[in-house]
Each structure stands twice: as structure tokens, then as C-alpha cells.
Design an enzyme around this catalytic site. Structure first.
Site, PDB file in Angstrom:
ATOM      1  N   ASP A 133       0.819  -1.008   0.106  1.00 39.32           N
ATOM      2  CA  ASP A 133      -0.067  -0.046  -0.029  1.00 39.32           C
ATOM      3  C   ASP A 133       0.916   1.164   0.042  1.00 39.32           C
ATOM      4  OD1 ASP A 133      -1.573   2.152   0.905  1.00 39.32           O
ATOM      5  OD2 ASP A 133      -1.436   1.666   3.092  1.00 39.32           O
TER       6      ASP A 133
ATOM      7  N   ASN B 217       0.155   8.102   1.012  1.00 42.66           N
ATOM      8  CA  ASN B 217       0.762   9.740   0.985  1.00 42.66           C
ATOM      9  C   ASN B 217       1.938   9.917   2.024  1.00 42.66           C
ATOM     10  OD1 ASN B 217      -0.340  11.107  -1.349  1.00 42.66           O
ATOM     11  ND2 ASN B 217      -2.277  10.479  -0.234  1.00 42.66           N
TER      12      ASN B 217
ATOM     13  N   ARG C  78       3.423   6.770   4.060  1.00 40.07           N
ATOM     14  CA  ARG C  78       4.315   5.797   4.163  1.00 40.07           C
ATOM     15  C   ARG C  78       3.972   4.936   3.203  1.00 40.07           C
ATOM     16  NH1 ARG C  78       3.800   3.821  10.394  1.00 40.07           N
ATOM     17  NH2 ARG C  78       1.667   4.144   9.824  1.00 40.07           N
TER      18      ARG C  78
ATOM     19  N   TYR D 217     -20.469   6.657  -6.377  1.00 38.75           N
ATOM     20  CA  TYR D 217     -19.686   8.101  -6.262  1.00 38.75           C
ATOM     21  C   TYR D 217     -20.050   8.863  -7.550  1.00 38.75           C
ATOM     22  CZ  TYR D 217     -15.725  10.264  -3.946  1.00 38.75           C
ATOM     23  OH  TYR D 217     -14.703  11.354  -3.091  1.00 38.75           O
TER      24      TYR D 217
ATOM     25  N   ILE E 269      -7.837   5.075  -4.912  1.00 41.82           N
ATOM     26  CA  ILE E 269      -7.922   3.483  -4.771  1.00 41.82           C
ATOM     27  C   ILE E 269      -7.735   2.981  -3.588  1.00 41.82           C
ATOM     28  CG2 ILE E 269      -6.201   1.592  -5.423  1.00 41.82           C
ATOM     29  CD1 ILE E 269      -7.719   2.477  -7.818  1.00 41.82           C
ATOM     30  N   ASP E 270      -7.025   3.496  -2.657  1.00 41.33           N
ATOM     31  CA  ASP E 270      -7.356   2.990  -1.226  1.00 41.33           C
ATOM     32  C   ASP E 270      -8.711   2.984  -0.603  1.00 41.33           C
ATOM     33  OD1 ASP E 270      -7.343   5.642  -1.281  1.00 41.33           O
ATOM     34  OD2 ASP E 270      -6.229   6.126   0.682  1.00 41.33           O
TER      35      ASP E 270
HETATM   36  N1  LIG Z   1       6.643   6.396  11.551  1.00 41.18           N
HETATM   37  C1  LIG Z   1       5.810   7.195  11.321  1.00 41.18           C
HETATM   38  N2  LIG Z   1       5.897   8.082  10.388  1.00 41.18           N
HETATM   39  C2  LIG Z   1       5.014   8.812   9.780  1.00 41.18           C
HETATM   40  N3  LIG Z   1       3.666   8.910  10.377  1.00 41.18           N
HETATM   41  C3  LIG Z   1       3.465   7.922  11.393  1.00 41.18           C
HETATM   42  C4  LIG Z   1       4.437   7.082  11.833  1.00 41.18           C
HETATM   43  N4  LIG Z   1       3.981   6.483  12.913  1.00 41.18           N
HETATM   44  C5  LIG Z   1       2.490   6.708  12.947  1.00 41.18           C
HETATM   45  N5  LIG Z   1       2.109   7.948  12.177  1.00 41.18           N
HETATM   46  C6  LIG Z   1       0.901   8.616  12.039  1.00 41.18           C
HETATM   47  O1  LIG Z   1       0.333   7.924  10.824  1.00 41.18           O
HETATM   48  C7  LIG Z   1      -0.308   9.041  10.274  1.00 41.18           C
HETATM   49  C8  LIG Z   1      -0.225   8.283   8.855  1.00 41.18           C
HETATM   50  O2  LIG Z   1      -0.838   7.118   8.652  1.00 41.18           O
HETATM   51  P1  LIG Z   1      -0.682   6.268   7.245  1.00 41.18           P
HETATM   52  O3  LIG Z   1      -1.869   5.181   7.593  1.00 41.18           O
HETATM   53  O4  LIG Z   1       0.808   5.529   7.180  1.00 41.18           O
HETATM   54  O5  LIG Z   1      -0.626   7.242   6.176  1.00 41.18           O
HETATM   55  P2  LIG Z   1      -0.671   6.823   4.591  1.00 41.18           P
HETATM   56  O6  LIG Z   1      -1.636   5.564   4.333  1.00 41.18           O
HETATM   57  O7  LIG Z   1      -1.579   8.053   4.218  1.00 41.18           O
HETATM   58  O8  LIG Z   1       0.505   7.039   4.184  1.00 41.18           O
HETATM   59  C9  LIG Z   1       0.241  10.117  10.510  1.00 41.18           C
HETATM   60  O9  LIG Z   1      -0.853  10.912  10.749  1.00 41.18           O
HETATM   61  C10 LIG Z   1       1.164   9.974  11.841  1.00 41.18           C
HETATM   62  O10 LIG Z   1       0.683  10.633  12.925  1.00 41.18           O
HETATM   63  C1  LIG Z   2      -8.056  10.869   0.147  1.00 38.26           C
HETATM   64  C2  LIG Z   2      -6.698  10.271  -0.059  1.00 38.26           C
HETATM   65  C3  LIG Z   2      -5.754  11.679  -0.509  1.00 38.26           C
HETATM   66  C4  LIG Z   2      -6.247   9.693   1.220  1.00 38.26           C
HETATM   67  O1  LIG Z   2      -4.861   9.117   0.760  1.00 38.26           O
HETATM   68  P1  LIG Z   2      -4.148   8.668   2.259  1.00 38.26           P
HETATM   69  O2  LIG Z   2      -4.504   9.425   3.552  1.00 38.26           O
HETATM   70  O3  LIG Z   2      -4.811   7.092   2.380  1.00 38.26           O
HETATM   71  O4  LIG Z   2      -2.741   8.766   1.943  1.00 38.26           O
HETATM   72  C5  LIG Z   2      -6.801   9.606  -1.330  1.00 38.26           C
HETATM   73  O5  LIG Z   2      -7.868   8.391  -1.139  1.00 38.26           O
HETATM   74  C6  LIG Z   2      -7.005  10.160  -2.604  1.00 38.26           C
HETATM   75  O6  LIG Z   2      -6.175  10.561  -3.224  1.00 38.26           O
HETATM   76  N1  LIG Z   2      -8.476  10.232  -2.964  1.00 38.26           N
HETATM   77  C7  LIG Z   2      -8.955  10.901  -4.350  1.00 38.26           C
HETATM   78  C8  LIG Z   2      -9.986  11.617  -4.075  1.00 38.26           C
HETATM   79  C9  LIG Z   2     -11.534  11.006  -3.752  1.00 38.26           C
HETATM   80  O7  LIG Z   2     -11.151   9.627  -3.063  1.00 38.26           O
HETATM   81  O8  LIG Z   2     -12.428  11.221  -3.853  1.00 38.26           O
HETATM   82  K   LIG Z   3      -6.642   7.914   4.567  1.00 36.01           K
END
Ligand SMILES: Nc1ncnc2c1ncn2[C@@H]1O[C@H](COP(=O)(O)OP(=O)(O)O)[C@@H](O)[C@H]1O
Ligand SMILES: CC(C)(COP(=O)(O)O)[C@@H](O)C(=O)NCCC(=O)O
Ligand SMILES: [K+]
EC number: 2.7.1.33
Length: 244
Positions: free
Chosen positions: A6, A9, A11, A87, A95-96
Site C-alpha cells: 500500500d 501519501n 508511508r 460516487y 484506490i485506497d
Molecule cells: N513512523 C511514522 N511516520 C509517519 N507517520 C506516522 C508514523 N507512525 C505513525 N504515524 C502516524 O500515521 C499517520 C499516517 O498514517 P498512514 O496510514 O501511514 O498514512 P498513509 O496511508 O496516508 O501513508 C500520520 O498522521 C502519523 O500521525
Molecule cells: C483522500 C486520499 C488523499 C487519502 O489518502 P491517504 O490518506 O490514504 O494517503 C486518497 O484516497 C485520494 O487521493 N483520493 C482521491 C479523491 C477521492 O477519493 O475522492
Molecule cells: K486515509
């Protein structure tokens, strides 16, 4: 065996599955992605498929360079999903969010489902009991809230997230923690209430990097499942294999 990845944005996360069984999870630094995949493939020689869902910045070639060893699948809007998508802009739906909706539909049949993913953004996704994806909401995630207070003001420091046991912040730092953490917890509680007014029964799935941190702060007792997206990715792939 299936390796799911996965690309969010913030990680990049991955997990290995044997059928429906979660075997091991990983986190990748973007620069170390290829080395990370390499060592997973060396450890799990029977891995047959690599399934990638991305809403973040990524280079397809980081994955395609393994295509002689494993078959690579990028989840796309054109894949089959187990719900009807209502939608209004299905082509711009993350996609997530589609993968989360897919996992919720498969795992919790015949019930209304609300998926809350507290990652970079907090996303809310509602799938009705007749398997229609209705949409939901997108708001800034926990870390993004701390970062934007710092980035768009002159005086506010950038703080690491901290759980306030107070409501009235008595200093700059405590005011920020109260505003960000209590504010987001109230937002989530408020959304849940709004959905409850419209749908008396639904199950709630709370996931994402901040799920465990936030679960403690919510009025509703919600079990956080940080791996729900990766588990859903595995299930979405299996659904595609059966229905393509
Ligand atoms: N090692 C880390 N690095 C960055 N964010 C982290 C970490 N551990 C926990 N977090 C928390 O996780 C959130 C990001 O979640 P995550 O599910 O990884 O995001 P995404 O799927 O959007 O990449 C941040 O808001 C932060 O508070
Ligand atoms: C809203 C999001 C930025 C969330 O991203 P994430 O926090 O999972 O990294 C992602 O699902 C996205 O780019 N969505 C496109 C717009 C929409 O879902 O309508
Ligand atoms: K999210």
C-alpha cells in the site's frame, strides 16, 4: 503466497499473506523499496503475486523490475469490485478507499459499514447493506493538522502528537494538542453520530496509522485494525482472480 503493498501519501506498507492468513508485515522507506521487496522475495520463495495499491507518489518501475520473479498487479479503477459504485466521480475516487470498501463488503456481508481510515488524510467511506458504495468524507489527518498549524502561521511550533488528558489547553503546546487531538476525536464522534441518525445499524472499521492512537479518545468503543487496508488488498485481489 501474496505480497500486498500500500503506497499511501505518508508511508509505504506491505504484508505477506498465505491465503487469508496474515504472515508478516513491513514498512518501506521510499528509497529502500526495491531492496525491501528483494529481501521479502528471498525470504518467501513461494510468493506468486505482488499486489500494489497506490494513492501516493510512486514509480511503477520499482515494482516492474521484479516481474521476472513474481506477477505484478496494480489495483485500478477498471478492476472488478464487490460493490456498486454510486460516487459521482468514480474515476477520481482514491484506490485506497475502493480497496477499503471492498474489504468491508467482503468481510461484513449484509450490513451497513462505515470505514474510517486515519492516515495522511482521514477518509470516511460508507457502504450500505445492499452493497452500494455511497461515498463519505475526506479531512486532514492528525499529523497534517499539526503540520499545517506550523506551516501556515508565524508563531506556532511543529509538535509531535501527544494525547491530551485535558480539554482546556493552558499553554501554546497544550492548546495545539487539544485542538488537534480532541478536535479530530470530536470530528470522528460527530460523523458517527450523523451516520447513526441516518442508519440505525452499521459496523465501524477504524484503520490507518493513527487508528490506535485515536481509538482511546473516541466516545464509541471501536476496535482499531491497523492492517485492514492490507487485508482488504489481499481480499480484493482474490475477488479479482475469481471474477475477472
Ligand atoms: N513512523 C511514522 N511516520 C509517519 N507517520 C506516522 C508514523 N507512525 C505513525 N504515524 C502516524 O500515521 C499517520 C499516517 O498514517 P498512514 O496510514 O501511514 O498514512 P498513509 O496511508 O496516508 O501513508 C500520520 O498522521 C502519523 O500521525
Ligand atoms: C483522500 C486520499 C488523499 C487519502 O489518502 P491517504 O490518506 O490514504 O494517503 C486518497 O484516497 C485520494 O487521493 N483520493 C482521491 C479523491 C477521492 O477519493 O475522492
Ligand atoms: K486515509
Amino acid at each position: 503466497m501474496i505480497l500486498t503493498i500500500d503506497v499511501g501519501n505518508t508511508r509505504i506498507k506491505g504484508a505477506v499473506f498465505e491465503n487469508d492468513t496474515f504472515v508478516e508485515q513491513f514498512q518501506f522507506e521510499p528509497k529502500a523499496l526495491q531492496n525491501g521487496i528483494e529481501s521479502i522475495l528471498n525470504k518467501y520463495l513461494s510468493a506468486s503475486d505482488l499486489v500494489v495499491a497506490s494513492v501516493g507518489n510512486f514509480d511503477k518501475n520499482d515494482f516492474l523490475s521484479f516481474s521476472n520473479r513474481i506477477s505484478i498487479h496494480f489495483v485500478s479503477h477498471h478492476d472488478p469490485f464487490p460493490f456498486l459504485n454510486a460516487y459521482a466521480t468514480p474515476n477520481t475516487l482514491g484506490i485506497d478507499r475502493m480497496v477499503l470498501a471492498s474489504g468491508a463488503t467482503i468481510r461484513y456481508p449484509n450490513q451497513n459499514r462505515l470505514v474510517i481510515d486515519a492516515g495522511t488524510c482521514v477518509t470516511y467511506d460508507f457502504i450500505s447493506q445492499d452493497d452500494v458504495y455511497l461515498g463519505g468524507a475526506i479531512s486532514p489527518g492528525l499529523r497534517l493538522r499539526y503540520q499545517s498549524l506550523n506551516r501556515f502561521t508565524s508563531a506556532l511550533p511543529l509538535l509531535e502528537s501527544e494525547c491530551p488528558d485535558y480539554f482546556i489547553g493552558n499553554s501554546t503546546a497544550n492548546s495545539i494538542h487539544s485542538g488537534v487531538v480532541n478536535g479530530l476525536a470530536h470530528e470522528i464522534d460527530g460523523f458517527i453520530e450523523e451516520y447513526r441518525m441516518r442508519y440505525p445499524n452499521f459496523i465501524i472499521i477504524l484503520t490507518g496509522g493513527d487508528a490506535e492512537f485515536l481509538a482511546k479518545r473516541l466516545k464509541n468503543t471501536i476496535f482499531a485494525n491497523s492492517n485492514f487496508l492490507l487485508e482488504s488488498l489481499n481480499q480484493t485481489f482474490q475477488y479479482k482472480m475469481k471474477n475477472d
